[in-house]
Design a protein around this motif. Structure first.
Motif, mmCIF file in Angstrom:
data_model
loop_
_atom_site.group_PDB
_atom_site.id
_atom_site.type_symbol
_atom_site.label_atom_id
_atom_site.label_comp_id
_atom_site.label_asym_id
_atom_site.label_seq_id
_atom_site.Cartn_x
_atom_site.Cartn_y
_atom_site.Cartn_z
ATOM 1 N N UNK A 66 0.667 -1.348 0.079
ATOM 2 C CA UNK A 66 -0.023 0.055 0.080
ATOM 3 C C UNK A 66 0.820 1.218 0.063
ATOM 4 N N UNK A 67 2.137 1.148 0.263
ATOM 5 C CA UNK A 67 3.108 2.341 0.516
ATOM 6 C C UNK A 67 4.115 2.239 -0.966
ATOM 7 N N UNK A 68 4.682 3.631 -1.479
ATOM 8 C CA UNK A 68 4.213 4.609 -0.884
ATOM 9 C C UNK A 68 3.008 5.207 -1.249
ATOM 10 N N UNK A 69 2.407 6.087 -0.283
ATOM 11 C CA UNK A 69 1.145 6.578 -0.537
ATOM 12 C C UNK A 69 1.324 8.210 -0.431
ATOM 13 N N UNK A 70 0.795 8.760 -1.452
ATOM 14 C CA UNK A 70 0.759 10.398 -1.825
ATOM 15 C C UNK A 70 -0.388 10.971 -1.069
ATOM 16 N N UNK A 71 -0.171 11.811 -0.165
ATOM 17 C CA UNK A 71 -1.218 12.645 0.668
ATOM 18 C C UNK A 71 -1.115 13.985 0.566
ATOM 19 N N UNK A 92 -8.129 13.392 4.098
ATOM 20 C CA UNK A 92 -8.376 12.013 4.170
ATOM 21 C C UNK A 92 -8.805 11.905 2.600
ATOM 22 N N UNK A 93 -7.786 11.141 2.100
ATOM 23 C CA UNK A 93 -8.396 10.612 0.646
ATOM 24 C C UNK A 93 -8.876 9.178 0.908
ATOM 25 N N UNK A 94 -9.616 8.655 -0.235
ATOM 26 C CA UNK A 94 -9.945 7.304 -0.216
ATOM 27 C C UNK A 94 -9.105 6.410 0.398
ATOM 28 N N UNK A 95 -7.700 6.356 -0.359
ATOM 29 C CA UNK A 95 -6.750 5.405 -0.097
ATOM 30 C C UNK A 95 -6.264 5.410 1.240
ATOM 31 N N UNK A 96 -6.099 6.770 1.689
ATOM 32 C CA UNK A 96 -5.901 6.804 3.181
ATOM 33 C C UNK A 96 -6.834 6.369 4.199
ATOM 34 N N UNK A 99 -6.771 2.370 4.033
ATOM 35 C CA UNK A 99 -5.264 2.064 4.971
ATOM 36 C C UNK A 99 -5.753 2.100 6.523
ATOM 37 N N UNK A 100 -6.217 3.218 6.761
ATOM 38 C CA UNK A 100 -6.577 3.321 8.204
ATOM 39 C C UNK A 100 -7.411 2.321 8.809
ATOM 40 N N UNK A 101 -8.438 1.886 7.955
ATOM 41 C CA UNK A 101 -9.550 0.926 8.450
ATOM 42 C C UNK A 101 -9.189 -0.340 8.535
ATOM 43 N N UNK A 102 -7.996 -0.697 7.496
ATOM 44 C CA UNK A 102 -7.537 -2.023 7.340
ATOM 45 C C UNK A 102 -6.482 -2.031 8.543
#
Length: 180
Positions: A66-71, A92-96, A99-102
């Motif tokens: 899942x990383x790297x992840x741009x925010x 709070x992007x969809x991807x972020x 990842x948080x929920x996971x």
């Protein structure tokens, strides 16, 4: 004490947040920079609890792809309490959020007690802390200094790592580390 699972930023974002910390200290204000531990660095907390068992590490490492992840880094925000926390929002992007929920779901079986409510999905506000324990009479100045020191800072960051912080052992465990 609290244990946590946290995201780590690229070197440019890390340096920019540290400049905010330094500007606050230079103005005699509370700052995360006052904590001199080598483990003290800008991060986004995903999950925090009274305890998180080290057995979570292998499961959390499965999130490496899942990383790297741009925010995007947003405005300065204040979390009110007995004393306030000054931070920069992380959009709070969809991807972020995914990842948080996971991470929240992965961590659940390894948590002692409950995950702190502010880390629950749908209650979580991703942010980079700039200063904690800011009194009401310091608040306006702290926000102004944090904002002023952020001029010229890129509003996009890259998440390049994940760690578990064990406050009891005062130890950080590198879970994921990638290059940009």
């Amino acid at each position: 004490m609290a244990h946590s699972i946290e995201l780590l930023m690229d070197p440019d974002t890390d340096a920019a947040v540290r400049r905010m910390w330094t500007a606050l200290m230079d103005n005699g204000l509370p700052s995360q920079g006052n904590h001199r531990s080598s483990s003290n660095r800008p991060h986004i907390t995903l999950a925090a609890a009274e305890g998180i068992d080290a057995a979570v590490d292998d499961v959390a490492r499965t999130l490496g792809p899942r990383l790297p992840l741009r925010v995007d880094i947003g405005a300065t925000v204040v979390f009110r309490g007995g004393r306030s926390t000054v931070a920069r929002l992380v959009v709070a992007s969809r991807d972020l959020l995914a990842l948080h929920r996971e991470v929240y779901e992965i961590a659940g079986p390894f948590v002692r007690g409950e995950v702190f409510p502010h880390c629950e999905p749908d209650r979580w506000t991703p942010h980079l802390t700039v200063a904690r324990r800011v009194t009401d009479d310091q608040l306006g100045r702290a926000v102004a200094v944090a904002d002023d020191s952020a001029h010229g800072v890129s509003l996009t960051a890259t998440i390049i790592g994940m760690r578990r912080w064990d406050s009891d052992a005062r130890a950080e465990v590198d879970l994921i580390s990638v290059s940009e």
